[in-house]
Design an enzyme around this catalytic site. Structure first.
Site, PDB file in Angstrom:
ATOM      1  N   GLU A 121       0.804  -1.223   0.000  1.00 31.10           N
ATOM      2  CA  GLU A 121       0.000   0.000   0.000  1.00 31.10           C
ATOM      3  C   GLU A 121       0.837   1.274   0.000  1.00 31.10           C
ATOM      4  OE1 GLU A 121      -2.591  -0.579   3.357  1.00 31.10           O
ATOM      5  OE2 GLU A 121      -4.113  -1.543   2.118  1.00 31.10           O
TER       6      GLU A 121
ATOM      7  N   GLU B 132       6.922 -21.929   7.341  1.00 32.50           N
ATOM      8  CA  GLU B 132       7.497 -21.136   8.427  1.00 32.50           C
ATOM      9  C   GLU B 132       8.536 -21.908   9.235  1.00 32.50           C
ATOM     10  OE1 GLU B 132       4.767 -21.543  12.361  1.00 32.50           O
ATOM     11  OE2 GLU B 132       3.883 -20.365  10.744  1.00 32.50           O
TER      12      GLU B 132
END
Length: 317
Positions: A89, A120
């Site tokens: 953004e 992960e």
């Protein structure tokens, strides 16, 4: 010790049961949503307590970017997806590229829309991305709700080995990875409404911290005048209207005049604003803005707008 016991010992506060929600499945929708939102309200207090360490991290990020470095977010699961969202953004909002902030999600881009939580567990993958993609002036920020994710730990370890500034954003006050961080932002949000669902309070805390971190960094780098985003990319009709509105709000000019100046400035809100505030022609405003570029060391005016206006005002005397 059994392997199961070892796994159970890895628990963080986010894995504990919340005594306030043990009757969750018995509640009607109205009480259920009220209980969830009541729990969320506590997140604000937890995050506000981290204002000082967050400010210190902002200053390191500002220094790194000003020196040509990049801030790297590294995370997995919800934490990593929130990091991708924050980094994505910034370009349209502040007209910056991925050389300012970039995000690395365990499992790659596909993990953004299809959960691949097993990714992960690879500390080596995290370390490899830092060794291969981080430069000498970069900052590495790990995001892990539990504060112990191996992928994040590998990245922070490699960053330390390269002498980079490191940070950890977690929801575990006793996060094991905090020892690898120059800046440890450990939000004490307590157990989740749904046990272990860190997309809830832990995720909200991380989103708030990311919002504050990236926004404060951009402001300090001179990407706003007052609270107006003067380098925004006006890529659609709504944003073009916002550009004119911001010029009107900042200068008091009539909308028609603001739009004309913005067009003459080829869409540069920064140049148009200098012209309007100084009552100057656009070419002169462009030169003044170039002569007083953004500078985070310029106290009270990192964007350089006030300095550019003063330059034009003095030139007319």
């Amino acid at each position: 010790m059994s392997s199961w016991q070892s796994l159970l010992d890895l628990a963080s506060p986010t894995e504990e049961r919340n005594p306030a929600t043990e009757d969750l499945d018995t509640l009607p929708a109205a009480e259920l949503t009220a209980r969830i939102l009541e729990a969320d309200a506590a997140v604000i207090t937890a995050v506000q307590s981290l204002s000082a360490p967050l400010a210190a991290l902002v200053e390191d990020c500002v220094a790194a970017i000003a020196a040509g470095g990049t801030v790297h977010y590294v995370g997995a699961g919800t934490s990593g997806r929130l990091a991708v969202l924050d980094a994505a953004e910034l370009p349209p909002t502040f007209n910056v590229g991925p050389d300012h902030f970039t995000a690395h999600l365990a499992g790659g881009p596909r993990a953004m829309v299809v959960a691949g939580e097993g990714a992960e567990d690879s500390a080596e993958d995290g370390a490899a991305l830092v060794r291969e993609q981080c430069g000498p002036r970069d900052v590495v920020i790990g995001l892990a709700a539990s504060g112990r994710t191996p992928y994040v730990g590998g990245a922070l370890t490699a960053a330390r080995e390269k002498g980079l500034v490191t940070a950890l954003i977690a929801a575990n006050p006793q996060a094991p990875l905090a020892d690898l961080a120059d800046h440890a932002l450990l939000a004490d949000v307590g157990p989740e409404v749904v046990t272990g669902s860190t997309r809830m309070k832990a995720g909200t805390a991380q989103k708030l911290l990311l919002n504050a971190l990236s926004t404060a960094t951009m402001v300090r780098l001179g990407k706003t005048y007052s609270n107006l985003m003067i380098d925004m990319r006006a890529s659609n009709q709504k944003l073009r209207a916002r550009s004119v509105r911001m010029l009107v709000q900042a200068s008091g000019a009539a909308p028609e005049h603001a739009a004309e100046v913005l067009e003459e400035a080829e869409g540069s809100i920064r140049v148009a604003l200098v012209a309007l505030l100084a009552g100057a022609e656009v070419p002169a405003a462009r030169d003044a803005a170039a002569a007083r570029p953004p500078d985070p060391s310029r106290a009270g005016d990192p964007a350089g707008i006030r300095a550019a206006v003063a330059l034009l005002t003095e030139a007319r005397r």
